[in-house]
Design a protein around this motif. Structure first.
Motif, mmCIF file in Angstrom:
data_model
loop_
_atom_site.group_PDB
_atom_site.id
_atom_site.type_symbol
_atom_site.label_atom_id
_atom_site.label_comp_id
_atom_site.label_asym_id
_atom_site.label_seq_id
_atom_site.Cartn_x
_atom_site.Cartn_y
_atom_site.Cartn_z
ATOM 1 N N GLU A 132 15.806 22.194 23.570
ATOM 2 C CA GLU A 132 16.651 23.038 22.808
ATOM 3 C C GLU A 132 17.819 22.992 21.961
ATOM 4 O OE1 GLU A 132 17.755 23.322 27.454
ATOM 5 O OE2 GLU A 132 18.746 25.087 26.281
ATOM 6 N N TYR A 133 18.073 21.566 22.151
ATOM 7 C CA TYR A 133 19.078 21.089 21.092
ATOM 8 C C TYR A 133 18.686 20.470 19.883
ATOM 9 C CZ TYR A 133 21.788 23.038 24.976
ATOM 10 O OH TYR A 133 22.314 23.864 26.111
ATOM 11 N N GLY A 134 17.318 20.169 19.780
ATOM 12 C CA GLY A 134 16.780 19.738 18.696
ATOM 13 C C GLY A 134 16.491 18.224 18.937
ATOM 14 N N GLY A 135 16.326 18.119 20.222
ATOM 15 C CA GLY A 135 15.774 16.484 20.776
ATOM 16 C C GLY A 135 14.389 16.643 20.869
ATOM 17 N N GLY A 136 14.038 15.331 21.511
ATOM 18 C CA GLY A 136 12.798 14.961 21.874
ATOM 19 C C GLY A 136 12.531 15.152 23.317
ATOM 20 N N GLY A 137 13.606 15.503 24.042
ATOM 21 C CA GLY A 137 13.498 15.489 25.655
ATOM 22 C C GLY A 137 14.279 14.504 26.271
ATOM 23 N N ASP A 138 14.741 14.657 27.249
ATOM 24 C CA ASP A 138 15.702 13.942 28.116
ATOM 25 C C ASP A 138 14.905 12.548 28.257
ATOM 26 O OD1 ASP A 138 18.175 15.536 28.176
ATOM 27 O OD2 ASP A 138 17.169 16.661 29.581
ATOM 28 N N GLY B 50 14.238 12.469 13.896
ATOM 29 C CA GLY B 50 14.258 12.722 15.285
ATOM 30 C C GLY B 50 14.794 11.383 15.926
ATOM 31 N N TYR B 51 15.395 10.641 15.443
ATOM 32 C CA TYR B 51 16.013 9.383 15.929
ATOM 33 C C TYR B 51 17.377 9.518 16.599
ATOM 34 C CZ TYR B 51 11.963 6.801 13.843
ATOM 35 O OH TYR B 51 10.885 6.245 13.241
ATOM 36 N N PHE B 52 17.827 10.525 16.437
ATOM 37 C CA PHE B 52 19.340 10.905 17.080
ATOM 38 C C PHE B 52 18.972 11.555 18.350
ATOM 39 C CE2 PHE B 52 21.961 10.216 12.760
ATOM 40 C CZ PHE B 52 21.711 8.832 12.733
ATOM 41 N N GLY B 53 17.808 12.371 18.514
ATOM 42 C CA GLY B 53 17.607 12.984 19.745
ATOM 43 C C GLY B 53 16.827 12.541 20.645
ATOM 44 N N LEU B 54 16.565 11.237 20.738
ATOM 45 C CA LEU B 54 15.510 10.846 21.750
ATOM 46 C C LEU B 54 16.004 11.188 23.153
ATOM 47 C CD1 LEU B 54 15.108 7.566 19.794
ATOM 48 C CD2 LEU B 54 13.473 9.299 19.906
ATOM 49 N N ASN B 55 17.026 11.288 23.354
ATOM 50 C CA ASN B 55 17.405 11.574 24.956
ATOM 51 C C ASN B 55 18.142 12.862 25.000
ATOM 52 O OD1 ASN B 55 17.807 10.964 27.649
ATOM 53 N ND2 ASN B 55 19.669 9.665 27.386
ATOM 54 N N ILE B 56 17.760 13.812 24.213
ATOM 55 C CA ILE B 56 18.208 15.169 24.250
ATOM 56 C C ILE B 56 17.419 16.022 24.415
ATOM 57 C CG2 ILE B 56 19.696 16.904 22.751
ATOM 58 C CD1 ILE B 56 21.542 14.532 22.918
ATOM 59 N N ALA B 57 17.788 17.193 25.161
ATOM 60 C CA ALA B 57 16.624 18.215 25.313
ATOM 61 C C ALA B 57 15.958 19.016 24.100
ATOM 62 C CB ALA B 57 17.256 19.364 26.322
ATOM 63 N N GLU C 235 15.558 6.304 24.077
ATOM 64 C CA GLU C 235 16.890 5.796 23.198
ATOM 65 C C GLU C 235 17.282 4.577 23.271
ATOM 66 O OE1 GLU C 235 20.572 8.391 23.355
ATOM 67 O OE2 GLU C 235 21.772 6.712 23.171
ATOM 68 N N ALA C 236 16.864 3.662 24.632
ATOM 69 C CA ALA C 236 17.030 2.360 24.680
ATOM 70 C C ALA C 236 16.251 1.497 23.598
ATOM 71 C CB ALA C 236 16.378 2.082 26.099
ATOM 72 N N VAL C 237 15.210 2.138 23.336
ATOM 73 C CA VAL C 237 14.419 1.338 22.253
ATOM 74 C C VAL C 237 15.027 1.314 21.071
ATOM 75 C CG1 VAL C 237 11.991 1.453 21.037
ATOM 76 C CG2 VAL C 237 12.187 1.887 23.462
ATOM 77 N N LEU C 238 15.493 2.704 20.629
ATOM 78 C CA LEU C 238 16.182 2.649 19.505
ATOM 79 C C LEU C 238 17.226 1.589 19.364
ATOM 80 C CD1 LEU C 238 17.065 4.177 16.896
ATOM 81 C CD2 LEU C 238 18.615 5.466 18.170
ATOM 82 N N HIS C 239 18.379 1.316 20.327
ATOM 83 C CA HIS C 239 19.242 0.486 20.438
ATOM 84 C C HIS C 239 18.914 -0.937 20.496
ATOM 85 C CE1 HIS C 239 21.950 3.696 20.788
ATOM 86 N NE2 HIS C 239 21.617 4.336 21.834
#
Ligand SMILES: Cc1cc2nc3c(=O)[nH]c(=O)nc-3n(C[C@H](O)[C@H](O)[C@H](O)COP(=O)(O)OP(=O)(O)OC[C@H]3O[C@@H](n4cnc5c(N)ncnc54)[C@H](O)[C@@H]3O)c2cc1C
Length: 381
Positions: free
Chosen positions: A57-63, A48-55, A68-72
């Motif tokens: 419905e597209y496989g993410g964890g939500g906007d 799930g680390y590529f979908g941290l800022n993705i809704a 995602e900033a934490v990941l970077h």
């Protein structure tokens, strides 16, 4: 003060553990082979680390830009900028515009597999004649019935060799300058699209950087991303997150360089004691800590504004400028504290020193950041 919640800090711990276990032991091997293996990207996607800022419905964890900033930031902390670039470009600047500006069909085709780590993206804007001057792009996209035909070339494209899809800037109305640019999605196997060569860089070796070539490359009109002739504006919007991402990653590596220098100075013995017995060394470490903290405050401030939907162009440009200049300065001071050992490839500080140099160039140079800030200050006649 920082903008992160307890959930973000828990995510930070999980990412930190993952990176220590799955990435850190392989960094040197991937630097040598000049690429990141696909399996690890797939694994990160599955977690799930590529979908941290993705809704969802597209496989993410939500906007959630802060997630995602934490990941970077954590990617920066492990001092493996080549790996961080591979992930950062895919998640933060190639998949992001498809998610923000793409049609439903495009999101199904690129965002869902992108979040899963099954398809990896690249963003291709820069050309030999169009670096800082993005509007000078000369790659052309000529409409031919229900297709566009692309011709031209791109340089310095991160993930350029191994990507599955490319977000490409091209002119649809060359006479209209920046108002004549559009974005296109090009699949790797499209006839007429070639990866010319992998470029040999000073640092960030695990990240592949390529020259691309388009020759009568026909793509269906449905592969245009966003409205025709609006591409320049989409690129400018995309830059905000790209610059924050670079600020966060470099902030992480600045902290890593400081930590390496502190550890070394405490243990290295000269003149009968550790290097920290010398006031000049102690003060240098303090100066480094102060600079890192200043960069952190500015970066978190810009991130907070961005996450709350407030115009943060000035603060984002300041954060990118400050974090990247700080990362270079701190890595250089840290290498100096390591003495001759710092110049040896077996000591990780040399990697930070080499890798950080380009952060003042890509994503908009330090000079361009100053120009943006100057415009915002009303200084440009
Ligand atoms: C490792 C690497 C990875 C990259 N990845 C990508 C990528 O994935 N996708 C992509 O599209 N691009 C990528 N780039 C390209 C990068 O964004 C450009 O290199 C950068 O924007 C600068 O362009 P340039 O190299 O042509 O330098 P130039 O624009 O030629 O600048 C040369 C110098 O002149 C200065 N200068 C230029 N204009 C002005 C001005 N108006 N005022 C003051 N000074 C100015 C610059 O600051 C710089 O110091 C990458 C570059 C590198 C090195």
């Amino acid at each position: 003060m920082h903008p992160f919640t307890r959930e973000h800090e828990e995510l930070r711990n999980a990412i930190r553990q993952f990176l220590q276990k799955e990435i850190v032991p392989h960094v040197e091997e991937w630097e040598q082979s000049r690429r990141v293996p696909r399996e690890i990207l797939h694994k990160m996607g599955n977690l799930g680390y590529f979908g941290l800022n993705i809704a969802e419905e597209y496989g993410g964890g939500g906007d959630n830009p802060l997630a995602e900033a934490v990941l970077h930031e954590e990617l920066g902390r492990i001092n493996a900028s080549g790996f961080a670039n591979t992930v950062g470009v895919h998640v933060g600047i190639a998949m992001r515009p498809v998610y923000r500006f793409g049609t439903e069909e495009q999101k199904q085709k690129y965002v869902i597999p992108g979040v899963a780590g099954e398809k990896i993206g690249a963003l291709a804007i820069t050309e030999p004649g169009a670096g800082s001057d993005v509007a000078a792009v000369r790659t052309k996209a000529v409409r031919d019935a229900d297709h566009y035909v692309l011709s031209g070339n791109k340089i310095f494209i991160t993930n350029g060799v191994y990507a599955d899809f490319y977000v490409v800037a091209a002119k649809t109305a060359p006479e209209a300058g920046h108002r004549g640019m559009s974005l296109f999605l090009v699949d790797r196997d499209t006839p007429g699209f070639y990866v010319q060569r992998q470029l040999d860089k000073v640092g960030n070796h695990a990240s592949d950087t390529a020259e691309l070539f388009f020759e009568d490359c026909r793509i269906p009109a449905g592969q245009r991303l966003g409205e025709e002739n609006r591409g320049f504006y989409l690129v400018m919007q995309n830059f905000q997150w790209e610059r924050l991402m670079i600020a966060l990653q470099t902030l992480g590596t600045a902290q890593a360089s400081l930590d390496l220098a502190v550890d070394y100075a405490k243990t290295r013995q000269q003149f009968g004691g550790p290097l920290t017995q010398f006031q000049v060394i102690r003060h240098r470490l303090v100066d480094m800590a102060v600079e890192v903290e200043k960069a952190r405050r500015l970066t978190y401030h810009a991130l907070d504004l961005y996450a709350r939907g407030i115009d943060a162009v000035t603060e984002t440009s300041m954060a990118k400028l400050t974090a990247t200049e700080t990362a270079c300065l701190v890595a250089d001071m840290a290498l100096q504290i390591h003495g001759g050992y710092g110049y040896m490839n077996e000591y990780p500080i040399q990697r930070a020193w080499r890798d950080m140099r380009v952060t003042r160039i890509y994503g908009g140079t330090s000079e361009i950041m100053k120009e943006i800030i100057a415009k915002r200050m009303g200084l440009v006649p």
